[in-house]
Structure formats: C-alpha cells, structure tokens
Motif scaffolding. Structure first.
Motif, PDB file in Angstrom:
ATOM      1  N   GLY A  14      46.888 -27.134  13.710  1.00 24.79           N
ATOM      2  CA  GLY A  14      47.055 -27.542  12.204  1.00 24.79           C
ATOM      3  C   GLY A  14      46.395 -28.642  11.694  1.00 24.79           C
ATOM      4  O   GLY A  14      46.143 -29.102  10.780  1.00 24.79           O
ATOM      5  N   ARG A  66      39.597 -21.607   6.102  1.00 24.78           N
ATOM      6  CA  ARG A  66      39.935 -22.734   7.007  1.00 24.78           C
ATOM      7  C   ARG A  66      38.613 -23.338   7.268  1.00 24.78           C
ATOM      8  O   ARG A  66      38.755 -24.807   7.377  1.00 24.78           O
ATOM      9  N   ASN A  83      39.755 -26.842   9.467  1.00 27.96           N
ATOM     10  CA  ASN A  83      40.988 -27.301   8.962  1.00 27.96           C
ATOM     11  C   ASN A  83      41.920 -26.176   9.502  1.00 27.96           C
ATOM     12  O   ASN A  83      41.743 -25.201   9.638  1.00 27.96           O
ATOM     13  N   ASN A  84      43.103 -26.619   9.393  1.00 24.44           N
ATOM     14  CA  ASN A  84      44.255 -25.985   9.956  1.00 24.44           C
ATOM     15  C   ASN A  84      43.741 -25.055  11.259  1.00 24.44           C
ATOM     16  O   ASN A  84      44.131 -23.913  11.238  1.00 24.44           O
ATOM     17  N   LYS A  86      43.785 -23.222  14.823  1.00 26.80           N
ATOM     18  CA  LYS A  86      44.817 -22.824  15.835  1.00 26.80           C
ATOM     19  C   LYS A  86      44.430 -22.831  17.170  1.00 26.80           C
ATOM     20  O   LYS A  86      43.234 -22.730  17.372  1.00 26.80           O
TER      21      LYS A  86
END
Length: 123
Positions: A14, A66, A83-84, A86
């Motif tokens: 995240g 992302r 971003n974000n 995983k």
C-alpha cells in the motif's frame, strides 16, 4: 554511457516509492526510456516505457493506474513513481534507454541498461 538507477528499498504493501534513473554519456533526451523488473528464476518483465517526446507512454497491465513514468530531459533523469505497492511488485528494477526514442515494451531493443535497484514490498 551509464544509467544509474536508485530509490529502491523496503516498503509495506500500500506504500509508495519513487525510483530514479540518471543518464550520462548519451543524448538522453532523444532516447526512449523503459523500466523493467526481474525476480530470481524469472525472465525480465516489462513495467512501463516513455517515448523521447514524452507523448507516448506504455504500461504493463499489472501496474497500470498505480505506476507513473516521468522524465526531466534537462536533468537527464527518468522517474518511476510507484503507488499502492503490492508484494508481487517485489523485484529488482532496471531502467533502460532505447535508441529509436520509442516507448517499447520489448527489452530486445534497449541498448543501455542501469544496474538495477531492489524493491521489496512486505505484506
């Protein structure tokens, strides 16, 4: 000719990281730029690319929405904003320069490669 990638590190799922790629020894503003990643035992995977004009961008489906590539030709720099993140984004990330100035997804056309920077995303 040298491409120097930096900015990798350890981040929680995240979170965000921004990778940088600095070029020297070539007319970087005429080259297309790509980012690829690789994990042990797997082939190098396309992440995204950016044409020399900045008009054309190309992203892998797995990172679309992302990740964002940008470039600053005045500074011979390219960035990969992630971003974000995983856990499956964990890999060594490489920047590369394409002599035809295109936003290519095939690694074969890239002439120059950086040394890679490790990104680790914990769950």
């Amino acid at each position: 000719v040298q491409l120097q990638a930096s900015g990798g590190g350890l981040v929680q799922a995240g979170g965000s990281l921004r990778l940088s790629c600095e070029a020297s020894g070539l007319p970087f503003n005429t080259y297309g730029v790509g980012w690829f990643r690789q994990t042990p035992g797997k082939e190098r995977e396309f992440v995204g690319s950016f044409s020399w004009t900045g008009i054309v961008t190309n992203y892998a489906n797995s990172v679309k929405g992302r990740f964002t590539i940008s470039r600053d030709n005045a500074k011979d720099m390219v960035y990969l904003q992630m971003n974000n993140l995983k856990p499956e984004d964990t890999a060594v990330y490489y920047c590369a320069a394409h002599p035809f100035g295109v936003a290519a997804s095939n690694s074969d056309g890239y002439r120059y490669w950086g040394q890679g920077t490790q990104v680790t995303v914990s769950s």
